[in-house]
Each structure stands twice: as C-alpha cells, then as structure tokens.
Scaffold this motif. Sequence first.
Motif, short mmCIF file in Angstrom:
data_model
loop_
_atom_site.label_atom_id
_atom_site.label_comp_id
_atom_site.label_asym_id
_atom_site.label_seq_id
_atom_site.Cartn_x
_atom_site.Cartn_y
_atom_site.Cartn_z
N ILE A 69 0.84 -1.20 0.00
CA ILE A 69 0.00 0.00 0.00
C ILE A 69 0.88 1.25 0.00
O ILE A 69 0.66 2.18 -0.78
N LYS A 70 1.88 1.28 0.87
CA LYS A 70 2.75 2.46 0.97
C LYS A 70 3.57 2.68 -0.30
O LYS A 70 3.82 3.81 -0.69
N GLU A 71 3.99 1.59 -0.95
CA GLU A 71 4.77 1.72 -2.18
C GLU A 71 3.95 2.31 -3.32
O GLU A 71 4.50 2.92 -4.23
N MET A 72 2.65 2.15 -3.27
CA MET A 72 1.79 2.62 -4.35
C MET A 72 1.39 4.09 -4.19
O MET A 72 0.84 4.68 -5.11
N LEU A 73 1.68 4.66 -3.04
CA LEU A 73 1.26 6.03 -2.76
C LEU A 73 2.45 6.98 -2.71
O LEU A 73 3.57 6.56 -2.43
N PRO A 74 2.20 8.26 -2.96
CA PRO A 74 3.28 9.25 -2.80
C PRO A 74 3.77 9.24 -1.35
O PRO A 74 3.01 8.92 -0.42
N PRO A 75 5.04 9.59 -1.12
CA PRO A 75 5.61 9.50 0.23
C PRO A 75 4.93 10.41 1.26
O PRO A 75 4.97 10.12 2.45
N ASP A 76 4.28 11.48 0.81
CA ASP A 76 3.65 12.40 1.76
C ASP A 76 2.22 11.99 2.13
O ASP A 76 1.57 12.67 2.92
N VAL A 77 1.72 10.88 1.59
CA VAL A 77 0.36 10.43 1.89
C VAL A 77 0.41 9.37 2.98
O VAL A 77 1.20 8.44 2.92
#
Length: 156
Positions: free
Chosen positions: A25-33
């Motif tokens: 999940i984290k890899e698919m989102l921008p780092p600030d989300v």
Amino acid sequence: MEPMDIVGKSKEDASLPKATMTKIIKEMLPPDVRVARDAQDLLIECCVEFINLISSESNDVCNREDKRTIAPEHVLKALEVLGFGKYIEEVYAAYEQHKIETLQDSLKGGKWSNGAEMTEEEAVAEQQRMFAEARARMNGGAVAPKQPDPDPSLES
C-alpha cells in the motif's frame, strides 16, 4: 452462523500478511500520503474478498471445462467473466515475467530435474514456446507439435 468457504474454514480465518500488505500500500502512494490503520485494514479485507471472488470464478470455469486443476487460463477467463477484461493483458504480462524470474532462479541452481543442462537462452526460448502453446489452447486454436531438436552430432 458464520459463512463457510470451500475448505470448511470460516472467512475470518483467511487473511493476508498485514506487514506485506502495508508495504505494498505504501509503495503505491506518494511518500507524503498517510493511510489510516482502519483504511489499511479495509484494503486488506478488499484484497481477501477479491481473491475469494477470482478463486471461486476460476473454479467455476475449471469445472465447466471438466478439469480438476485450476490453470492460469482459468484465472484469466474468470477475470474476463467478472468484468476485469481490461486487466488481462497486464496480468498475463506480470505472470510471464514471474515465470521468467522463477526460471532464471531455478537455472542459477544448476540443473533441471531430469539432469539435462540448459542455457538461459534455451530455457527462455522453451518457455516462450510453452507460452505460445498455452495461448493457442486458451484461444481455442490448434497447438503445433514440438519440433525435435536437431542432433548436435550431425552439425559440423
């Protein structure tokens, strides 16, 4: 009374590794989300339900073909039946890439189970031939028989 799945365990017994899913999940989102823990849990449950849905439909496709083992072709057909046809090409490409990586990993181990050594190029060529046969079977076409390898002792 709890709903039961095919193998007789309750649906609550089926889950995916939380740490792995959180990483995906984290890899698919921008780092600030950031994603709330409840949202992560909901996404994981959605993934489990999606897998159950695809598995069930794949089983139905397999049964309609009087087969006992679900094959990749059954999963691809299930995606189409369930309205996910636009993803089939991408799913198949990911599957082919996985097979190539798996083949490369097994080649690093040295020999095939029958003891015959094969170069990486030969293995990839053989795999591509097998993919072509599978595609032809999936599309209802006839499969060309495997051509015998030329005898290396006859070449000069």
